[in-house]
Design an enzyme around this catalytic site. Structure first.
Site, PDB file in Angstrom:
ATOM      1  N   ARG A  79       0.664  -1.312  -0.120  1.00  0.00           N
ATOM      2  CA  ARG A  79      -0.245   0.329   0.099  1.00  0.00           C
ATOM      3  C   ARG A  79       0.904   1.062   0.026  1.00  0.00           C
ATOM      4  O   ARG A  79       1.905   1.570   0.721  1.00  0.00           O
ATOM      5  CB  ARG A  79      -0.939  -0.070   0.933  1.00  0.00           C
ATOM      6  N   HIS A 123      -2.732  11.050   0.862  1.00  0.00           N
ATOM      7  CA  HIS A 123      -2.590  10.700   2.301  1.00  0.00           C
ATOM      8  C   HIS A 123      -1.598  12.110   3.066  1.00  0.00           C
ATOM      9  O   HIS A 123      -0.205  12.241   3.249  1.00  0.00           O
ATOM     10  CB  HIS A 123      -1.014   9.215   2.410  1.00  0.00           C
ATOM     11  N   GLU A 168      -7.842   8.205   6.302  1.00  0.00           N
ATOM     12  CA  GLU A 168      -7.928   9.104   7.769  1.00  0.00           C
ATOM     13  C   GLU A 168      -8.314   9.636   7.861  1.00  0.00           C
ATOM     14  O   GLU A 168      -7.915  11.417   8.185  1.00  0.00           O
ATOM     15  CB  GLU A 168      -6.822   8.777   9.198  1.00  0.00           C
ATOM     16  N   ASN A 292      -7.918   1.553   9.680  1.00  0.00           N
ATOM     17  CA  ASN A 292      -6.533   1.365   9.966  1.00  0.00           C
ATOM     18  C   ASN A 292      -6.926   1.376  11.543  1.00  0.00           C
ATOM     19  O   ASN A 292      -7.688   2.024  12.818  1.00  0.00           O
ATOM     20  CB  ASN A 292      -5.900   2.681   9.993  1.00  0.00           C
ATOM     21  N   TYR A 294      -4.544   0.831  15.993  1.00  0.00           N
ATOM     22  CA  TYR A 294      -4.260   1.358  15.844  1.00  0.00           C
ATOM     23  C   TYR A 294      -4.253   0.901  18.475  1.00  0.00           C
ATOM     24  O   TYR A 294      -3.230  -0.370  18.717  1.00  0.00           O
ATOM     25  CB  TYR A 294      -2.987   2.117  16.342  1.00  0.00           C
ATOM     26  N   GLU A 350      -3.775  -0.221   8.053  1.00  0.00           N
ATOM     27  CA  GLU A 350      -2.498  -0.363   8.728  1.00  0.00           C
ATOM     28  C   GLU A 350      -3.133  -0.942  10.512  1.00  0.00           C
ATOM     29  O   GLU A 350      -4.308  -1.202  11.004  1.00  0.00           O
ATOM     30  CB  GLU A 350      -2.856   1.336   8.439  1.00  0.00           C
TER      31      GLU A 350
HETATM   32  C1  FCB Z   1      -1.792   6.745  11.329  1.00  0.00           C
HETATM   33  C2  FCB Z   1      -1.658   7.193   9.523  1.00  0.00           C
HETATM   34  C3  FCB Z   1      -0.191   6.258   9.678  1.00  0.00           C
HETATM   35  C4  FCB Z   1       0.775   6.606  10.701  1.00  0.00           C
HETATM   36  C5  FCB Z   1       0.748   5.662  11.908  1.00  0.00           C
HETATM   37  C6  FCB Z   1       1.241   5.403  12.740  1.00  0.00           C
HETATM   38  O1  FCB Z   1      -2.331   7.271  11.875  1.00  0.00           O
HETATM   39  O2  FCB Z   1      -2.035   6.661   9.336  1.00  0.00           O
HETATM   40  O3  FCB Z   1       0.211   7.446   8.246  1.00  0.00           O
HETATM   41  O4  FCB Z   1       1.410   7.732  10.737  1.00  0.00           O
HETATM   42  O5  FCB Z   1      -0.505   5.845  11.777  1.00  0.00           O
END
Ligand code: FCB
Length: 450
Positions: A79, A123, A168, A292, A294, A350
């Protein structure tokens, strides 16, 4: 690795993700125009390390080596994002052929290596020339983005089938225009809401433009989504978590799946002006939704801010960027998106972790990242077992790169970048990924042979 490879269907795509500004460098080469990040990084204090992405990983020059690394890891898919000001330096009008040629060469090389390109159009590096005209807060950005999408689909659509319009939009709107920690560094809630609306309109216009050029296109979007959990059992915290969920998740998912803006949030935002009616008839028609993920958010009620909700940092394990490690929330999130919205297909666009990696004897051992990835891939496998139509998973990120307001201080790569020499070293996590992908390929072959 506890047979993890066998828990993914044979057609599953194992990939890695990057973004143009974070890796390319060459900020003013070959006719590229300035982006809002080129401008933002030059503001004193904007980037904690005082750095810019002028050079980053120098990928603009080192792409053959980087595709070689992807091949070495055995990636099925990659990607990447296209820098809008590299191909249309002033956002609208003249096309920069040298910039386009870079992406054509890169994509041809990926295809030669048997790696399927997934391309993100935006992005975060808006042409600065558009910012001067109001940026995402101006309605003019919508046709400009559609024209850019049309150009890219026309020039690359014969080779690229998988597209994400935006990365995002929630972060673009709020980090860029409310907290101001990202470019363009605006701090105004009303502007942030307006920007979120324009982003949704731009997504739709770009998706239409891509489909008009390429009938085989597969168009999605990458959303940052997180479960929002109340900090306590109080009713006030439950409501605060619901508002946070409305702002972060439902504000984007609901319109994208044809439901318009969520009622509770539209009522809350009324004083800030939303042209909600313009979304009527918006069915999004996504071919896939990219997630995405985290960390989850833990939320408590607050007397301040437009949402009257604050994030609390829960105890427990965290990565080097301070984000909680919570793989079960990843499983919950994937299942929820599937059950509440029924997307045709889903990808993890992500997921990954920052750790303070060091080179010792020419090696980078990152057991914490290996563990993080094992747990999150396991969560994804559980989601698949629960019926989630997950088709692929892109680790953030291929190699350590320019982490926005943190500069190069946060390392998320499965490949280590030495910024002085630009030497890349595959980390232990990269070796772990290579082994997972290879085992998956072998088990797929076995399954086919049976
Ligand atoms: C996301 C972003 C990516 C990177 C990660 C850690 O929010 O899309 O570019 O910075 O976090």
């Amino acid at each position: 690795m506890s047979e993890l490879d066998r828990r993914f269907p044979a057609s599953f795509l194992f990939g890695a993700a990057t973004a143009a500004y974070q890796i390319e460098g060459a900020h003013d080469e070959d006719g590229k125009g300035p982006s809002i990040w080129d401008e933002f990084c030059r503001r004193p204090g904007a980037i904690s390390t005082g750095e810019t992405g002028d050079v980053a990983c120098d990928h603009y020059h080192r792409w053959p080596e980087d595709v070689g690394l992807m091949r070495e890891l055995g990636l099925d898919a990659y990607r990447l994002s296209i820098s809008w000001p590299r191909v249309i330096p002033f956002g609208t009008g003249a096309v920069n052929e040298r910039g386009l040629a870079f992406y054509e060469r890169l994509i041809d090389e990926l295809l030669r290596a048997g790696i399927r390109p997934f391309v993100t159009l935006y992005h975060w590096d808006l042409p600065q020339a558009l910012q001067v005209r109001g940026g995402w807060a101006s309605r003019e950005v919508v046709p400009a983005f559609a024209a850019y999408a049309d150009l890219i689909a026309r020039r690359l659509g014969d080779r690229v089938k998988d597209w994400m319009t935006l990365n995002e939009p929630e972060v673009v709107a709020y980090a860029g225009h409310h907290s101001g920690v990202h470019a363009p560094g605006i701090r105004d809630f009303r502007t942030a809401i307006l920007v979120s609306h324009h982003l949704l309109l731009a997504h739709r216009a770009a998706a239409d433009a891509i489909r008009a050029r390429s009938s085989e296109a597969h168009v999605g979007i990458a959303l940052n989504l997180s479960p929002c959990d109340p900090a306590t059992a109080s009713e006030a915290d439950a409501q605060a978590a619901r508002r946070m969920d409305g702002s972060l998740n439902r504000w984007f998912l609901d319109p994208l799946f044809g439901r318009g803006y969520p009622q509770d949030m539209a009522a809350l935002y009324l004083p800030y002006f939303v042209r909600a009616r313009e979304l009527e008839g918006y069915d999004g028609s996504l071919d896939f939704v990219g997630v995405n993920y985290y960390a989850r958010r833990v939320v408590r009620a607050s007397g301040e801010g437009p949402l009257l909700a604050d994030r609390v940092d829960p105890p427990g394990e965290h990565t080097a960027i301070g984000w909680e490690v919570h793989p079960d929330s990843f499983r919950r999130l994937l299942v929820r998106v599937h059950q509440e919205y029924h997307p045709r297909e889903m990808y993890v666009t992500e997921n990954g972790a920052a750790y303070d990696d060091v080179v010792v004897n020419d090696r980078v051992d990152d057991p914490a990242r290996v563990r993080f990835l094992e747990r999150h891939f396991t969560a994804a496998a559980e989601a698949i077992a629960a019926g989630v139509p997950l088709r692929g998973y892109f680790i953030w990120t291929l190699m350590d790169n320019f982490e926005w307001a943190h500069g190069t201080s946060k390392r998320f790569g499965i490949v280590h970048t030495d910024y002085l020499t630009q030497r890349r070293r595959v980390k232990a996590s990269g070796e772990w990924y290579r082994a997972l992908i290879a085992a998956h390929r072998d088990s797929g072959v076995e399954a086919a042979a049976q």
